[in-house]
Design a protein around this motif. Structure first.
Motif, short mmCIF file in Angstrom:
data_model
loop_
_atom_site.label_atom_id
_atom_site.label_comp_id
_atom_site.label_asym_id
_atom_site.label_seq_id
_atom_site.Cartn_x
_atom_site.Cartn_y
_atom_site.Cartn_z
N ILE A 146 1.14 -0.97 -0.47
CA ILE A 146 -0.42 0.03 0.07
C ILE A 146 0.98 0.68 0.25
N GLU A 147 2.02 1.45 0.44
CA GLU A 147 3.23 1.94 0.55
C GLU A 147 2.95 3.27 -0.20
N ALA A 148 3.81 1.87 -1.07
CA ALA A 148 4.45 1.60 -2.28
C ALA A 148 3.19 2.43 -3.53
N ASP A 149 1.85 1.76 -3.20
CA ASP A 149 0.82 2.16 -3.89
C ASP A 149 0.69 3.90 -3.62
N ARG A 150 0.91 3.82 -2.75
CA ARG A 150 1.64 5.70 -2.83
C ARG A 150 1.58 6.22 -3.27
N ARG A 151 2.93 5.57 -2.95
CA ARG A 151 4.47 6.21 -3.83
C ARG A 151 3.73 6.66 -4.60
N LEU A 152 3.54 5.57 -5.52
CA LEU A 152 3.46 5.69 -6.41
C LEU A 152 2.21 7.28 -7.56
N LEU A 153 1.30 6.65 -6.76
CA LEU A 153 0.78 7.78 -6.72
C LEU A 153 0.72 9.60 -6.69
N GLN A 154 1.28 9.54 -5.31
CA GLN A 154 1.95 10.65 -5.22
C GLN A 154 2.72 11.29 -6.50
N ASP A 155 3.77 10.54 -6.91
CA ASP A 155 4.69 10.72 -8.10
C ASP A 155 3.80 11.18 -9.69
N ARG A 156 2.73 10.04 -9.44
CA ARG A 156 1.75 10.64 -10.72
C ARG A 156 1.38 12.44 -10.23
N ILE A 157 0.83 12.20 -9.34
CA ILE A 157 0.12 13.37 -8.89
C ILE A 157 0.67 14.81 -8.58
N VAL A 158 2.18 14.92 -8.91
CA VAL A 158 3.10 15.80 -8.60
C VAL A 158 3.47 15.84 -9.52
N LYS A 159 3.47 15.08 -10.51
CA LYS A 159 4.00 15.41 -12.62
C LYS A 159 2.85 15.75 -12.85
N LEU A 182 0.11 20.41 -15.08
CA LEU A 182 -1.08 21.51 -15.14
C LEU A 182 -0.33 23.27 -14.54
N GLU A 183 0.36 23.13 -14.14
CA GLU A 183 0.36 24.57 -13.55
C GLU A 183 0.98 25.48 -15.43
N GLN A 184 2.00 24.09 -16.48
CA GLN A 184 2.14 24.66 -17.41
C GLN A 184 1.00 24.76 -18.42
N VAL A 185 0.14 24.05 -18.59
CA VAL A 185 -0.56 24.28 -19.30
C VAL A 185 -1.67 25.77 -19.03
N ARG A 186 -1.84 26.14 -17.10
CA ARG A 186 -2.38 27.46 -16.93
C ARG A 186 -1.82 28.69 -17.21
N ARG A 187 0.00 28.45 -16.97
CA ARG A 187 0.45 29.65 -17.46
C ARG A 187 0.54 29.96 -18.88
N THR A 188 0.59 29.04 -19.61
CA THR A 188 0.05 29.47 -20.93
C THR A 188 -1.18 30.04 -21.11
#
Ligand SMILES: Nc1nc2c(ncn2[C@@H]2O[C@H](COP(=O)(O)OP(=O)(O)OP(=O)(O)O)[C@@H](O)[C@H]2O)c(=O)[nH]1
Length: 465
Positions: free
Chosen positions: A191-204, A209-215
């Motif tokens: 579960i920890e591993a899954d969580r880390r994986l999800l968190q990495d994808r969220i950060v990415k 999204l930040e880049q798209v918003r800036r544009t």
């Protein structure tokens, strides 16, 4: 100009289980009523801001139909005491189980948030797939997203939804096995591993999204220089915004009898009867009880509304729940920063679908709208009242300043004193060849006069949105 990355509605699904169920999508919709709500009153304009149980069922069914499910049965079930493990009581679970086998349905839509444990338990009890309201709305958003920003927002909301569910399952497991002593066990590690994986994808995704918003922000500030006021259409889902947008602009924006046909704002130029140009913006439909993290995810899309010079609040007057829906919309607008005082000046109420109401009610509505200061009754379908709406938009915008950039040629420099006297000069650039570029704000009348004096009309900046 917009970056379109349309999701293939046939091949990808936000909820994997729905993907698998695509060929066997006979669904039963269950609306749990935890607290008694008021009945809809006959007076569709002045009823209290509560939704009837029937209209909740109707809306939930509409949501299910919006993702092509075959809804074979709908039920309203009252829940006196929510059960932590199943939400519903044993009797209700049995009753729904019978309906499922009778109707040969393999999917239950529960129009209420469910914890992962409740979802799993109900699935076991019914031997059927269970989707809760949040999952359903996510799925709809996912299928409707058409721009890069919209798609990213949906994916992000979904990951956060998944993450929340992982955390909850983990807490549950931990409790079952006796607490912190099992922290290093194999289940937790996974579960920890899954969580880390999800968190990495969220950060990415957040970075992207930040880049798209800036544009988008860049486009938006360019658009701000477009010398036309912005008029935004807002309203509850299915109120008729896209139909009205099309009626007003002649544009071919998707208008379907499906909830959330619109996810991303769409912009078109529109010429008012007396010749003034405005930019009309269609926005995503609002919905009650939208899970909080979904509201946050879609806030950016609605922020267009904040920049609008005028907001058209489209209401489906043929829907008995329109008063409650309107209150929801106004509350979200207030959350976004359009407060009541400002709202009164910036919002025009558009009472749509008057062709659908009973003739006597309709007559009263048209009369009431005509005597109110901020209301126009229309039928986007038949076009009735749309001319009045355009006139009202023109009237409301008559005091709104026009922004433009004007380049004065060498033979037009004698106009400079007039310009400084009549316009607000936001910026001036003396060009090498002797011409002068000016960023101006003027009233509509002054803009027309400047156009007359210039002879060939102000040279506006290029509209590249
Ligand atoms: N009878 C009637 N139907 C209308 C009218 N305006 C819209 N509709 C219908 O209402 C349904 C929803 O209209 P849309 O324009 O897609 O609604 P929307 O507000 O853009 O919906 P979302 O994209 O879900 O936010 C469609 O079936 C339209 O044909 C109207 O004035 N009269």
């Amino acid at each position: 100009m917009r970056n379109i990355t349309k999701r293939d509605s046939k091949s990808s699904s936000i909820i994997p289980e729905l993907e698998r169920l695509r060929d066997d999508s006979r669904a039963v919709v269950v609306v749990p009523i935890l607290k008694k709500t008021g009945k809809a009153s006959a007076d569709i304009v002045a009823q209290p801001a509560t939704r009837s149980d029937e209209s909740r069922l109707e809306e939930a069914t509409g949501l299910a139909l919006a993702i092509d499910l075959d809804v074979v049965h709908g039920m309203i079930v009252s829940v006196a005491q929510p059960k932590p493990g199943t939400l519903l009581g044993t009797g209700k679970i049995e009753e729904i189980g019978h309906v499922l086998s009778e109707k040969d349905a393999g999917l239950v839509i529960v129009d209420h948030p469910l914890t992962p444990v409740q979802q799993r338990n109900l699935e076991k009890e019914w031997n059927a797939k269970v989707i809760d309201r949040t999952g359903l709305i996510l799925e709809i958003f996912g299928r409707r997203a058409s721009t890069r920003e919209g798609t990213l927002q949906v994916d992000l909301a979904h990951l956060n939804y998944q993450k929340g569910r992982l955390v909850r399952s983990w807490t549950h497991l931990e409790r079952q096995r006796g607490g912190a002593g099992f922290m290093g066990g194999p289940g937790e590690t996974q579960i920890e591993a899954d969580r880390r994986l999800l968190q990495d994808r969220i950060v990415k995704l957040e970075r992207e999204l930040e880049q798209v918003r800036r544009t988008r922000q860049l486009h938006r500030s360019k658009r701000k220089k477009v010398p036309h006021p912005i008029v935004a259409l807002v309203g509850y889902t299915n109120a008729g915004k896209s139909t009205l947008f099309n009626r007003m602009t002649g544009a071919g924006v998707l208008a379907e009898d499906m909830l959330f046909a619109t996810l991303d704002p769409t912009l078109r130029r529109l010429k008012l009867p007396h010749g003034r140009m405005v930019i009309l913006s269609d926005t995503v439909g609002f919905i009650s009880d939208l899970p909080t993290h979904l509201v946050a995810a879609f806030r950016a899309t609605l922020e267009e509304v904040l920049e609008a010079d005028l907001v058209l609040h489209v209401r489906d007057l043929s829907d008995p729940d329109n008063q409650a829906q309107a209150s929801d919309v106004l509350r979200i607008l207030a959350d976004l920063g359009i407060d009541e005082k400002e709202g009164a000046e910036r919002i025009v109420e558009v009472w749509n679908k008057i062709d659908k109401v009973e003739p006597e009610v309709r007559e009263a509505l048209v009369k009431k709208a005509a005597s109110a200061d901020n209301t126009v009754a229309v039928s986007a379908m038949t076009g009735e009242g749309v001319d009045d709406l355009l006139t009202e938009i023109g009237r409301r915008l008559s005091g709104v300043m026009t922004e433009c950039t004007v380049v004065l040629g060498l033979d037009q420099l004698q106009l400079l004193p007039w310009v400084y006297q009549h316009a607000i000069v936001d910026g001036r650039e003396d060009l090498e060849d002797g011409r002068v570029s000016l960023d101006l704000r003027l009233t509509e009348g002054e803009a027309t006069e400047l156009e007359r004096r210039l002879g060939n009309g102000p040279k506006a900046v290029e509209e590249d949105w």
